[in-house]
Design a protein around this motif. Structure first.
Motif, PDB file in Angstrom:
ATOM      1  N   GLU A  16       1.000  -0.998  -0.183  1.00  0.00           N
ATOM      2  CA  GLU A  16       0.038  -0.002  -0.193  1.00  0.00           C
ATOM      3  C   GLU A  16       0.911   1.020  -0.129  1.00  0.00           C
ATOM      4  N   PRO A  17       0.602   2.260  -0.911  1.00  0.00           N
ATOM      5  CA  PRO A  17       1.174   3.412  -0.664  1.00  0.00           C
ATOM      6  C   PRO A  17       1.494   3.504   1.131  1.00  0.00           C
ATOM      7  N   VAL A  18       2.991   4.507   1.227  1.00  0.00           N
ATOM      8  CA  VAL A  18       3.629   5.293   2.576  1.00  0.00           C
ATOM      9  C   VAL A  18       4.005   6.235   1.469  1.00  0.00           C
ATOM     10  N   ASN A  19       3.598   7.506   2.222  1.00  0.00           N
ATOM     11  CA  ASN A  19       4.083   8.360   1.728  1.00  0.00           C
ATOM     12  C   ASN A  19       3.640   8.790  -0.344  1.00  0.00           C
ATOM     13  N   GLY A  20       2.450   8.170  -0.302  1.00  0.00           N
ATOM     14  CA  GLY A  20       1.942   8.704  -1.753  1.00  0.00           C
ATOM     15  C   GLY A  20       2.214   7.554  -2.743  1.00  0.00           C
ATOM     16  N   LYS A  21       3.814   6.753  -2.226  1.00  0.00           N
ATOM     17  CA  LYS A  21       4.144   5.719  -3.121  1.00  0.00           C
ATOM     18  C   LYS A  21       4.744   4.065  -2.538  1.00  0.00           C
ATOM     19  N   THR A  22       4.294   3.405  -3.676  1.00  0.00           N
ATOM     20  CA  THR A  22       4.800   1.857  -3.136  1.00  0.00           C
ATOM     21  C   THR A  22       5.771   1.431  -2.950  1.00  0.00           C
ATOM     22  N   ILE A  23       6.740   1.927  -4.459  1.00  0.00           N
ATOM     23  CA  ILE A  23       8.516   1.546  -4.343  1.00  0.00           C
ATOM     24  C   ILE A  23       8.911   2.882  -4.705  1.00  0.00           C
ATOM     25  N   TYR A  24      10.018   2.383  -3.952  1.00  0.00           N
ATOM     26  CA  TYR A  24      11.041   3.124  -3.661  1.00  0.00           C
ATOM     27  C   TYR A  24      13.087   2.905  -4.453  1.00  0.00           C
ATOM     28  N   ALA A  31      21.055   3.705   3.764  1.00  0.00           N
ATOM     29  CA  ALA A  31      20.052   4.544   2.699  1.00  0.00           C
ATOM     30  C   ALA A  31      18.121   4.570   3.422  1.00  0.00           C
ATOM     31  N   ILE A  32      17.497   2.950   2.961  1.00  0.00           N
ATOM     32  CA  ILE A  32      16.661   2.753   3.442  1.00  0.00           C
ATOM     33  C   ILE A  32      15.851   3.310   5.018  1.00  0.00           C
ATOM     34  N   PHE A  33      17.103   3.240   5.856  1.00  0.00           N
ATOM     35  CA  PHE A  33      16.939   3.709   6.879  1.00  0.00           C
ATOM     36  C   PHE A  33      16.799   5.522   7.620  1.00  0.00           C
ATOM     37  N   GLU A  34      17.421   5.723   7.138  1.00  0.00           N
ATOM     38  CA  GLU A  34      17.330   7.291   6.640  1.00  0.00           C
ATOM     39  C   GLU A  34      16.443   7.682   6.404  1.00  0.00           C
ATOM     40  N   TYR A  35      15.602   7.956   5.449  1.00  0.00           N
ATOM     41  CA  TYR A  35      13.915   7.607   5.120  1.00  0.00           C
ATOM     42  C   TYR A  35      12.921   6.710   6.090  1.00  0.00           C
ATOM     43  N   PHE A  36      13.114   5.734   6.064  1.00  0.00           N
ATOM     44  CA  PHE A  36      11.794   5.143   6.754  1.00  0.00           C
ATOM     45  C   PHE A  36      12.727   4.824   8.876  1.00  0.00           C
ATOM     46  N   ILE A  53      20.184 -10.410   0.425  1.00  0.00           N
ATOM     47  CA  ILE A  53      19.141  -9.444   0.000  1.00  0.00           C
ATOM     48  C   ILE A  53      20.010  -9.775  -1.334  1.00  0.00           C
ATOM     49  N   GLY A  54      19.251 -10.089  -2.578  1.00  0.00           N
ATOM     50  CA  GLY A  54      19.570  -9.838  -3.743  1.00  0.00           C
ATOM     51  C   GLY A  54      18.403  -9.838  -4.669  1.00  0.00           C
ATOM     52  N   PRO A  55      18.158 -10.602  -5.929  1.00  0.00           N
ATOM     53  CA  PRO A  55      17.151 -10.502  -7.127  1.00  0.00           C
ATOM     54  C   PRO A  55      15.962 -10.593  -6.131  1.00  0.00           C
ATOM     55  N   GLU A  56      16.133 -11.531  -5.839  1.00  0.00           N
ATOM     56  CA  GLU A  56      14.611 -11.944  -5.447  1.00  0.00           C
ATOM     57  C   GLU A  56      14.390 -11.275  -3.840  1.00  0.00           C
ATOM     58  N   PRO A  57      12.763 -10.957  -3.637  1.00  0.00           N
ATOM     59  CA  PRO A  57      12.597  -9.995  -2.966  1.00  0.00           C
ATOM     60  C   PRO A  57      12.567 -11.169  -1.468  1.00  0.00           C
ATOM     61  N   TYR A  58      12.838 -10.181  -0.515  1.00  0.00           N
ATOM     62  CA  TYR A  58      13.027 -10.336   1.301  1.00  0.00           C
ATOM     63  C   TYR A  58      11.675  -9.866   1.132  1.00  0.00           C
ATOM     64  N   ASN A  59      10.630 -10.461   1.787  1.00  0.00           N
ATOM     65  CA  ASN A  59       9.581 -10.043   2.141  1.00  0.00           C
ATOM     66  C   ASN A  59       9.986  -9.676   4.032  1.00  0.00           C
ATOM     67  N   THR A  60       9.633  -8.704   4.641  1.00  0.00           N
ATOM     68  CA  THR A  60       9.092  -8.641   5.658  1.00  0.00           C
ATOM     69  C   THR A  60       7.938  -8.258   6.287  1.00  0.00           C
ATOM     70  N   GLY A  61       6.868  -8.699   5.739  1.00  0.00           N
ATOM     71  CA  GLY A  61       5.853  -8.569   6.553  1.00  0.00           C
ATOM     72  C   GLY A  61       5.246  -7.273   6.086  1.00  0.00           C
ATOM     73  N   LYS A  62       6.227  -5.803   5.610  1.00  0.00           N
ATOM     74  CA  LYS A  62       5.173  -4.844   5.685  1.00  0.00           C
ATOM     75  C   LYS A  62       5.342  -4.177   4.253  1.00  0.00           C
ATOM     76  N   CYS A  63       6.751  -4.873   4.078  1.00  0.00           N
ATOM     77  CA  CYS A  63       7.445  -4.682   2.408  1.00  0.00           C
ATOM     78  C   CYS A  63       8.238  -5.412   1.801  1.00  0.00           C
ATOM     79  N   LYS A  64       8.555  -5.483   0.227  1.00  0.00           N
ATOM     80  CA  LYS A  64       9.453  -6.105   0.076  1.00  0.00           C
ATOM     81  C   LYS A  64      10.758  -5.688  -0.483  1.00  0.00           C
TER      82      LYS A  64
END
Length: 79
Positions: A16-24, A31-36, A53-64
């Motif tokens: 679902e969108p977070v701050n208006g976007k779904t993909i960052y 850098a992810i944790f400087e933003y979220f 972490i590689g090309p296959e998405p890692y699912n955290t339960g809240k995002c991939k």
């Protein structure tokens, strides 16, 4: 000779969108944790570093989270 260089980007995708976007897009895991904060992402940086972490998405339960190769043209040095 290639006219480009390869580099990795980190992609974070929310269902679902977070701050208006779904993909960052980020240049590093840190850098992810400087933003979220970790509650938004569903994992802490220290734990994420232990995941492979590689090309296959890692699912955290809240995002991939995944890493993908991107390409950039090489700079031409002016003389």
């Amino acid at each position: 000779m290639n006219n480009y260089t390869e580099f990795l980007i980190t992609i974070v995708e929310f269902p679902e969108p977070v701050n208006g976007k779904t993909i960052y897009y980020f240049g590093s895991l840190a850098a992810i944790f400087e933003y979220f904060d970790h509650r938004t992402v569903g994992i802490r940086l220290s734990t994420l570093h232990h995941r492979n972490i590689g090309p296959e998405p890692y699912n955290t339960g809240k995002c991939k989270i995944s890493k993908q190769t991107a390409y950039r043209l090489k700079r031409v040095k002016e003389q």
